[in-house]
Write a protein that holds these residues in place. Structure first.
Motif, short mmCIF file in Angstrom:
data_model
loop_
_atom_site.label_atom_id
_atom_site.label_comp_id
_atom_site.label_asym_id
_atom_site.label_seq_id
_atom_site.Cartn_x
_atom_site.Cartn_y
_atom_site.Cartn_z
N LEU A 167 15.28 7.67 -0.60
CA LEU A 167 16.42 6.92 -1.14
C LEU A 167 16.27 6.56 -2.62
CD1 LEU A 167 16.99 4.51 1.88
CD2 LEU A 167 18.20 6.64 1.38
N GLY A 168 15.05 6.63 -3.14
CA GLY A 168 14.83 6.36 -4.56
C GLY A 168 15.14 4.93 -4.95
N ASP A 169 15.88 4.78 -6.04
CA ASP A 169 16.19 3.45 -6.57
C ASP A 169 17.13 2.65 -5.68
OD1 ASP A 169 14.62 4.00 -8.74
OD2 ASP A 169 16.28 4.64 -10.04
N ALA A 170 17.75 3.32 -4.70
CA ALA A 170 18.66 2.61 -3.78
C ALA A 170 17.89 1.67 -2.86
CB ALA A 170 19.45 3.61 -2.95
N LEU A 171 16.56 1.85 -2.78
CA LEU A 171 15.75 1.01 -1.90
C LEU A 171 14.62 0.34 -2.68
CD1 LEU A 171 14.80 0.05 0.94
CD2 LEU A 171 13.49 2.18 1.10
N MET A 172 14.54 -0.98 -2.54
CA MET A 172 13.41 -1.75 -3.07
C MET A 172 12.45 -2.04 -1.91
SD MET A 172 15.35 -4.55 -5.48
CE MET A 172 13.78 -5.42 -5.77
N VAL A 173 11.16 -1.97 -2.16
CA VAL A 173 10.19 -2.21 -1.09
C VAL A 173 9.18 -3.27 -1.53
CG1 VAL A 173 10.44 0.13 -0.19
CG2 VAL A 173 8.64 -0.37 -1.85
N HIS A 174 8.66 -3.99 -0.55
CA HIS A 174 7.64 -5.01 -0.82
C HIS A 174 6.74 -5.12 0.40
CE1 HIS A 174 5.75 -8.74 -2.13
NE2 HIS A 174 6.01 -9.24 -0.94
N LYS A 175 5.44 -5.26 0.16
CA LYS A 175 4.49 -5.44 1.25
C LYS A 175 3.82 -6.80 1.10
CE LYS A 175 0.47 -3.26 3.51
NZ LYS A 175 1.07 -3.16 4.84
N GLN A 176 3.98 -7.64 2.13
CA GLN A 176 3.32 -8.94 2.12
C GLN A 176 1.79 -8.75 2.16
OE1 GLN A 176 5.58 -11.17 1.30
NE2 GLN A 176 6.08 -12.33 3.16
N PRO A 177 1.03 -9.61 1.50
CA PRO A 177 -0.44 -9.46 1.48
C PRO A 177 -1.07 -9.58 2.85
CG PRO A 177 0.22 -11.57 0.55
CD PRO A 177 1.47 -10.78 0.70
N ARG A 178 -0.39 -10.28 3.75
CA ARG A 178 -0.86 -10.44 5.14
C ARG A 178 0.36 -10.80 6.00
NH1 ARG A 178 -1.05 -15.97 6.07
NH2 ARG A 178 -0.98 -17.26 4.17
N ASN A 179 0.16 -10.76 7.29
CA ASN A 179 1.25 -11.14 8.20
C ASN A 179 1.52 -12.64 8.10
OD1 ASN A 179 1.65 -11.85 11.62
ND2 ASN A 179 3.18 -10.85 10.37
N MET A 180 2.70 -12.98 7.57
CA MET A 180 3.06 -14.38 7.35
C MET A 180 4.21 -14.83 8.23
SD MET A 180 2.83 -14.22 3.18
CE MET A 180 3.12 -15.96 2.92
N GLY A 181 4.82 -13.89 8.96
CA GLY A 181 5.94 -14.23 9.82
C GLY A 181 7.27 -13.78 9.24
N LYS A 182 8.21 -13.55 10.12
CA LYS A 182 9.53 -13.04 9.72
C LYS A 182 10.24 -13.97 8.74
CE LYS A 182 13.92 -11.48 11.72
NZ LYS A 182 14.70 -11.34 12.98
N ARG A 183 10.09 -15.28 8.95
CA ARG A 183 10.76 -16.24 8.09
C ARG A 183 10.32 -16.09 6.63
NH1 ARG A 183 12.65 -22.14 9.77
NH2 ARG A 183 12.44 -21.18 11.81
N HIS A 184 9.04 -15.86 6.42
CA HIS A 184 8.53 -15.70 5.06
C HIS A 184 8.94 -14.36 4.46
CE1 HIS A 184 5.98 -19.28 4.42
NE2 HIS A 184 5.91 -19.29 5.74
N ALA A 185 9.05 -13.33 5.30
CA ALA A 185 9.53 -12.03 4.82
C ALA A 185 10.98 -12.15 4.35
CB ALA A 185 9.41 -10.99 5.92
N LEU A 186 11.80 -12.87 5.12
CA LEU A 186 13.19 -13.09 4.72
C LEU A 186 13.26 -13.96 3.47
CD1 LEU A 186 14.83 -13.74 8.22
CD2 LEU A 186 15.25 -11.78 6.72
N TYR A 187 12.40 -14.96 3.40
CA TYR A 187 12.36 -15.84 2.24
C TYR A 187 12.13 -15.04 0.95
CZ TYR A 187 10.90 -19.73 -0.79
OH TYR A 187 10.79 -20.65 -1.81
N HIS A 188 11.20 -14.08 1.01
CA HIS A 188 10.97 -13.22 -0.15
C HIS A 188 12.24 -12.47 -0.51
CE1 HIS A 188 8.97 -10.39 -2.88
NE2 HIS A 188 9.71 -9.46 -2.30
N GLY A 189 12.95 -11.98 0.50
CA GLY A 189 14.20 -11.27 0.24
C GLY A 189 15.26 -12.16 -0.37
N PHE A 190 15.38 -13.39 0.13
CA PHE A 190 16.36 -14.32 -0.42
C PHE A 190 16.05 -14.66 -1.88
CE2 PHE A 190 16.94 -16.01 4.15
CZ PHE A 190 18.03 -15.19 4.36
N LYS A 191 14.78 -14.84 -2.17
CA LYS A 191 14.38 -15.19 -3.54
C LYS A 191 14.51 -14.01 -4.50
CE LYS A 191 12.62 -18.74 -4.55
NZ LYS A 191 13.17 -20.02 -5.05
N THR A 192 14.37 -12.80 -3.97
CA THR A 192 14.40 -11.59 -4.80
C THR A 192 15.81 -11.04 -4.95
OG1 THR A 192 12.18 -11.04 -4.01
CG2 THR A 192 13.42 -9.28 -5.09
N GLY A 193 16.61 -11.15 -3.90
CA GLY A 193 17.93 -10.53 -3.87
C GLY A 193 18.88 -11.07 -4.92
#
Length: 468
Positions: A167-193
């Motif tokens: 997908l190239g630039d149409a997709l942004m990706v991020h890997k959490q340093p460790r398993n922090m839970g779905k809520r924190h994964a979404l939080y990163h998305g909210f802060k980044t989006g």
């Protein structure tokens, strides 16, 4: 002689092929489904006949309960609750007929949108999820797609990277340093989006081409709309028996219940599989949401219900879009199913407690009656779970045959509505899974709510672990 031998051999081969086909059929979920459905009907019809035989015992049992003060009190409470639930069902049915999904607005009117896909130990399925989203009929310049790997222990990150290559630039990706839970994964998305609207999609879900535009259109037509729930169906229903049952259950839960809730502007839970949120509504509660605790412990479950609750508390409307479809994988075995229900049950207990703190206050300018009735209905189900469990066990000990027969007949009567509802909207044959699911829930999952209440403070997702 040889000709006869060939014909005989051919006949044997053909017979063997038929034998293999029969064996293969009975090894499939469909064959087991026919068996389970047939057994279900035999049980319920047999129970109806047994009720007829035991009608004298039923009369005697009722008289015994009425002669006891405790029994009379319990029967009075039970009758009152039954009348409330019956009245509430009629109200829900009336509101369902008033519901209309909002049609998609034009490309020009569509807002900018950030789609957040949190993933943990999802494997190749995350690839299918991301590609289905990338193929959406939505203006590309208004779409931001973000995948967050929450420290997976399998090859999820590999498939996210493969999607990135595709997908190239149409997709942004991020890997959490460790398993922090779905809520924190979404939080990163909210802060980044960057989008005006956030859309959250589970990494085991796939969407139709028109899903996104239908999902976000209510934010354009209703400026008070803070969140929108998508319509969830089962993706893996052809693989096992439980997904077939859950698909019928989901249709009733979403297309009937949430349709009615939407007419009150008060859908109580936007599902993690597919939901949309107005940016301002999210940032109005984001820090409270990420730092939420229950009994002194950080909340790591129920992030979807918690977000919905906090958005309702701000006075926003929460709606349902029946025309915004997502298909999600559900557990195929009993162990996975009860773990999922325990997680949902604990979240339900916690969020009903939180909702009780504001629902009877002036949290919204317009009418709040519908929201309060929805809350009371859920609250009563939780509160009465222990009394009914005790009564059920007492009934089993005193008169087990009467309990079994009357329960099965009740299922036959009460589940007829979900059967008719599903049959009218989809297929007649599959609608009968509602009966099987009701029996499974009544006898195999009745303990979920009492257990969830007793363990509401426990943490843990319970599912999504790596295979042993």
């Amino acid at each position: 002689m040889s000709k006869c031998k060939e014909e005989k051999t051919g006949y044997v081969r053909t017979g063997s092929q038929w034998k293999d086909k029969i064996i293969n059929f009975f090894e499939t979920a469909d064959a087991w489904g026919v068996f389970i459905m047939g057994s279900t009907f035999v049980l319920m019809i047999g129970s109806a006949y047994l009720i007829y035989i035991l009608k004298g015992d039923i009369t005697q049992f009722n008289l015994e309960r009425r002669s006891s003060l405790l029994g009379l009190i319990f029967m009075s409470i039970g009758t009152g609750l039954l009348l409330f639930k019956a009245s509430f069902f009629i109200l829900t049915l009336y509101r369902f007929f008033k519901y209309r999904p909002i049609r998609s607005v034009s490309d020009v009117e569509l807002p900018s949108c950030t789609i957040i896909v949190p993933a943990y130990n999802e494997g190749k399925q995350v690839w299918n999820t991301l590609l289905s989203l990338a193929e959406s009929d939505y203006p590309l310049e208004k779409l931001q797609l973000l995948a967050v790997d929450d420290g997976s222990g399998d090859d999820t990150w590999h498939w996210i990277q493969k999607a990135k290559e595709r997908l190239g630039d149409a997709l942004m990706v991020h890997k959490q340093p460790r398993n922090m839970g779905k809520r924190h994964a979404l939080y990163h998305g909210f802060k980044t989006g960057k989008g005006e609207i956030f859309v959250t999609v589970d990494s085991d879900s796939e969407v139709n081409r028109d899903t996104l535009r239908n999902l976000v259109s209510p934010f354009v037509t209703n400026k008070s709309c803070g969140a929108v729930a998508g319509n969830i169906r089962v993706l893996n229903k052809k693989k096992a028996i439980l997904p077939k049952m859950l698909d019928v259950s989901f249709v009733l839960s979403f297309e009937f219940v949430r349709s009615a809730e939407s007419t009150f502007n008060s859908v109580l839970c936007t599902p993690g599989a597919l939901a949309a949120y107005r940016r301002d509504a999210v940032f109005g509660c984001l820090e409270e949401w990420i730092n939420q605790t229950f009994m002194g412990q950080p909340s790591d479950i129920g992030e979807d219900r918690a977000m919905t609750n906090m958005i309702l508390k701000q006075g926003y409307h929460v709606l349902f879009q029946r025309n915004a479809l997502a298909f999600t994988n559900v557990p195929e075995k009993y162990k996975g199913l009860y773990k999922m229900f325990i997680r949902w049950g604990r979240s339900n207990v916690r969020e009903n407690i939180e909702m009780s703190k504001y629902v009877f206050k002036n949290f919204r300018k317009e009418s709040k009656l519908g929201t309060r009735l929805l809350f009371l209905s859920q609250f009563l189900e939780i509160v009465m779970s222990y009394p009914f469990l005790i009564f059920m066990l007492f009934f089993i000990i005193i008169h087990p045959l009467l309990f079994l027969s009357s329960t099965l007949v009740s299922i036959l009567i009460l589940t007829t509505f979900p059967v008719i509802f599903y049959a009218r909207r989809y297929t007649f044959f599959e609608s009968f899974w509602a009966y099987s699911y009701s029996i499974l829930y009544t006898f195999g999952l009745f303990w979920i709510t009492p257990y969830a209440i007793a363990t509401a403070n426990k943490r843990g997702w319970l599912t999504r672990s790596l295979p042993a």
